[in-house]
Write an enzyme that holds these catalytic residues in place. Structure first.
Site, PDB file in Angstrom:
ATOM      1  N   LYS A 148      37.253  28.739  54.113  1.00  0.00           N
ATOM      2  CA  LYS A 148      36.136  29.450  54.520  1.00  0.00           C
ATOM      3  C   LYS A 148      35.451  30.493  53.372  1.00  0.00           C
ATOM      4  O   LYS A 148      36.244  30.655  52.478  1.00  0.00           O
ATOM      5  CB  LYS A 148      36.589  30.394  55.692  1.00  0.00           C
ATOM      6  CG  LYS A 148      37.969  31.120  55.419  1.00  0.00           C
ATOM      7  CD  LYS A 148      38.495  31.922  56.724  1.00  0.00           C
ATOM      8  CE  LYS A 148      39.688  32.615  56.337  1.00  0.00           C
ATOM      9  NZ  LYS A 148      40.306  33.319  57.260  1.00  0.00           N
ATOM     10  N   ARG A 199      44.321  39.246  68.283  1.00  0.00           N
ATOM     11  CA  ARG A 199      42.810  38.845  67.737  1.00  0.00           C
ATOM     12  C   ARG A 199      42.293  37.594  68.706  1.00  0.00           C
ATOM     13  O   ARG A 199      42.076  38.320  70.036  1.00  0.00           O
ATOM     14  CB  ARG A 199      42.829  38.342  66.507  1.00  0.00           C
ATOM     15  CG  ARG A 199      41.484  38.302  65.588  1.00  0.00           C
ATOM     16  CD  ARG A 199      41.843  38.142  63.976  1.00  0.00           C
ATOM     17  NE  ARG A 199      42.543  36.916  63.722  1.00  0.00           N
ATOM     18  CZ  ARG A 199      42.722  36.567  62.352  1.00  0.00           C
ATOM     19  NH1 ARG A 199      42.298  37.352  61.372  1.00  0.00           N
ATOM     20  NH2 ARG A 199      43.205  35.423  62.157  1.00  0.00           N
ATOM     21  N   HIS A 246      48.593  32.274  64.450  1.00  0.00           N
ATOM     22  CA  HIS A 246      48.583  32.580  63.045  1.00  0.00           C
ATOM     23  C   HIS A 246      49.493  34.029  63.004  1.00  0.00           C
ATOM     24  O   HIS A 246      49.402  34.815  63.883  1.00  0.00           O
ATOM     25  CB  HIS A 246      47.183  33.194  63.009  1.00  0.00           C
ATOM     26  CG  HIS A 246      47.057  33.520  61.356  1.00  0.00           C
ATOM     27  ND1 HIS A 246      46.615  32.839  60.514  1.00  0.00           N
ATOM     28  CD2 HIS A 246      46.608  35.095  60.851  1.00  0.00           C
ATOM     29  CE1 HIS A 246      46.527  33.446  59.364  1.00  0.00           C
ATOM     30  NE2 HIS A 246      46.410  34.723  59.687  1.00  0.00           N
ATOM     31  N   ARG A 261      48.673  25.494  56.877  1.00  0.00           N
ATOM     32  CA  ARG A 261      47.207  26.206  56.354  1.00  0.00           C
ATOM     33  C   ARG A 261      47.231  26.797  55.246  1.00  0.00           C
ATOM     34  O   ARG A 261      47.769  28.057  55.174  1.00  0.00           O
ATOM     35  CB  ARG A 261      46.576  26.907  57.653  1.00  0.00           C
ATOM     36  CG  ARG A 261      46.460  26.005  58.774  1.00  0.00           C
ATOM     37  CD  ARG A 261      45.439  26.727  59.903  1.00  0.00           C
ATOM     38  NE  ARG A 261      45.874  28.221  59.973  1.00  0.00           N
ATOM     39  CZ  ARG A 261      47.045  28.660  60.940  1.00  0.00           C
ATOM     40  NH1 ARG A 261      47.546  27.527  61.797  1.00  0.00           N
ATOM     41  NH2 ARG A 261      47.208  29.724  61.250  1.00  0.00           N
ATOM     42  N   TYR A 314      24.721  57.132  37.539  1.00  0.00           N
ATOM     43  CA  TYR A 314      24.274  57.839  38.629  1.00  0.00           C
ATOM     44  C   TYR A 314      25.112  58.868  39.286  1.00  0.00           C
ATOM     45  O   TYR A 314      26.667  58.791  38.917  1.00  0.00           O
ATOM     46  CB  TYR A 314      23.966  57.017  39.899  1.00  0.00           C
ATOM     47  CG  TYR A 314      22.955  56.150  39.883  1.00  0.00           C
ATOM     48  CD1 TYR A 314      21.648  56.523  40.045  1.00  0.00           C
ATOM     49  CD2 TYR A 314      23.049  54.650  39.721  1.00  0.00           C
ATOM     50  CE1 TYR A 314      20.429  55.695  39.878  1.00  0.00           C
ATOM     51  CE2 TYR A 314      21.766  53.613  39.684  1.00  0.00           C
ATOM     52  CZ  TYR A 314      20.647  54.107  39.620  1.00  0.00           C
ATOM     53  OH  TYR A 314      19.619  53.576  39.660  1.00  0.00           O
ATOM     54  N   CYS A 361      26.246  50.331  39.006  1.00  0.00           N
ATOM     55  CA  CYS A 361      24.945  50.391  39.138  1.00  0.00           C
ATOM     56  C   CYS A 361      24.824  49.163  40.078  1.00  0.00           C
ATOM     57  O   CYS A 361      25.778  48.212  39.981  1.00  0.00           O
ATOM     58  CB  CYS A 361      23.978  50.491  38.256  1.00  0.00           C
ATOM     59  SG  CYS A 361      24.209  52.039  37.298  1.00  0.00           S
ATOM     60  N   ASP A 386      23.048  46.432  39.156  1.00  0.00           N
ATOM     61  CA  ASP A 386      23.044  45.384  38.548  1.00  0.00           C
ATOM     62  C   ASP A 386      23.439  45.766  37.094  1.00  0.00           C
ATOM     63  O   ASP A 386      23.618  44.617  36.494  1.00  0.00           O
ATOM     64  CB  ASP A 386      21.562  45.121  38.165  1.00  0.00           C
ATOM     65  CG  ASP A 386      20.594  45.209  39.301  1.00  0.00           C
ATOM     66  OD1 ASP A 386      20.848  44.414  40.395  1.00  0.00           O
ATOM     67  OD2 ASP A 386      19.715  46.029  39.621  1.00  0.00           O
TER      68      ASP A 386
END
Length: 400
Positions: A39, A137, A172, A233, A277, A325, A327
């Site tokens: 996943k 869950r 699980h 799993r 920043y 930042c 990028d």
């Protein structure tokens, strides 16, 4: 793409993946199958190429979070059984059946709706019944603190719903990666699961084809062999990451992913200059600062700008300066006078004798290694290495 665009990229070592799969297979009860959890884009490693490699290595099953991930595998040539661990809208019963995809059924309400849709479409959907033994869950509620005997009847009833083909039953573990501290609760969960699955056998469920029982996750593969049952799993351990520092059995897993970039610019700043920043870093002396074209839009967390993070340049640790930042980020190369534009930068991985692991990055951010690798964005090309050479490249921005 046949060449790496040397901005920022992730290297995926398929030889390391093979090493880890073989360790999982060798640690699993020979009578049990191995389900590879792929996943979240194979935990950021790239779903199609990584899953294809695992299939070639002998993976028996694959597990994903949702229908889209399952269909991606099918369209990418994965033919082994695929199980959706989470929610699929019941009206997608036809897509599940057409793709030969198994679906988790976790409540009577959901099972009935999936059954109605399957019957209306004239299809049969393979299902695995999820039992909630302690995660609170998804799952039919059957926990040690309140074993509702009615849950057994509900699961039995769900197995008889028209349009559904019961194929497995699973649960699980919540704390199997907590070492001795997790022993008592893990064994309570396992006891609940065994009790319910045995009740299904007594009720004749799976009399033609026994239900596939599975509850062992990555940590339980190594620390709880008693829980292997019919299938394990394996997830994060396939990618060379340990579920936690408390895992008692720690085989020699090899990290599969490395995150690389390059130095795009080097400048000298004077005392009093502020960087990035928010002006959170102020130079107290003359410094050489390298700019690296990677940022939080690539999946390198913004929070690391104030968490003591470092990168590797020419095999040396260079502290990150100021906020990350979108990028770009900046690093201190004052003690590395030879640093120059084009130098390779390692954010996760090894460079010479130094290494920065995903776990170390997670520690700077106060999170877990899973989140670090899953966060890598689609604009980071995945470069697959085999036998020490580039085998293939997947650049999602440039793929057709």
């Amino acid at each position: 793409m046949t060449e790496i665009i040397r901005r920022t990229w992730a290297e995926i070592d398929l030889d390391a993946l093979a090493n880890n799969y073989r360790i999982v297979r060798g640690s699993t009860d020979p009578r049990a199958m191995v389900c590879c959890v792929v996943k979240a884009d194979c935990y950021g490693h790239g779903a199609l190429r990584t899953a294809a490699e695992l299939q070639s290595l002998g993976a028996d099953w694959f597990a994903v979070s949702n229908l889209e991930e399952a269909l991606q595998l099918r369209r990418g040539g994965i033919v082994r059984p695929v199980l959706v661990l989470g929610f699929t809208p019941p009206e997608e019963a036809g897509a599940l059946a057409k793709g030969d995809i198994s679906q988790c059924v976790y409540s009577m309400d959901y099972g009935e709706k999936l059954s109605l849709c399957a019957a209306a479409m004239g299809v049969k959907v393979k299902v695995h019944l999820k039992i909630d033994t302690g995660m609170s869950r998804l799952g039919f509620y059957f926990q040690d603190i309140f074993r509702d005997e009615g849950a057994i009847g509900e699961v039995i009833k769900a197995c008889s719903l028209p349009g559904l083909l019961p194929e497995g039953v699973f649960s699980h573990f919540a704390v199997s990666d907590e070492g001795e501290e997790g022993d008592a609760f893990t064994m309570r969960q396992f006891g609940c699961f065994k009790e319910l699955s045995e009740a299904l056998v007594r009720a004749g469920i799976g009399s033609g084809q026994p239900l596939l029982r599975h509850c062992a996750n990555s940590a339980a593969v190594f620390d709880y062999p008693l829980s292997h049952l019919d299938m394990v799993r394996a997830g994060v351990v396939l990618y060379g990451l340990y579920p936690s520092a408390k895992l008692r059995a720690r085989p020699e897993l090899r990290p599969v992913l490395a995150l690389r970039s390059v130095v795009s610019h080097v400048k000298t700043v004077q005392p009093g200059a502020t960087i990035s920043y928010g002006r959170k870093f102020t130079a107290e002396r003359e410094m050489r600062v390298a700019t690296v074209p990677v940022g939080y839009a690539d999946g390198y967390p913004r929070a690391l700008g104030t968490g003591g993070a470092a990168v590797l340049i020419r095999g040396r640790r260079c502290p990150v300066l100021g906020r990350i930042c979108m990028d770009q980020l900046m690093a201190d190369v004052t003690e590395l006078p030879e640093a120059s534009m084009g130098d390779r930068v390692t954010l996760i991985g090894r460079d010479g004798g130094e290494e920065i692991s995903a776990g170390e990055v997670a520690g700077w951010e106060d999170t877990i290694s899973y989140e670090v690798v899953c966060a890598l964005s689609k604009r980071v090309p995945r470069v697959y290495l085999k036998d020490g050479r580039v085998e293939s490249i997947y650049n999602q921005l440039l793929s057709e």
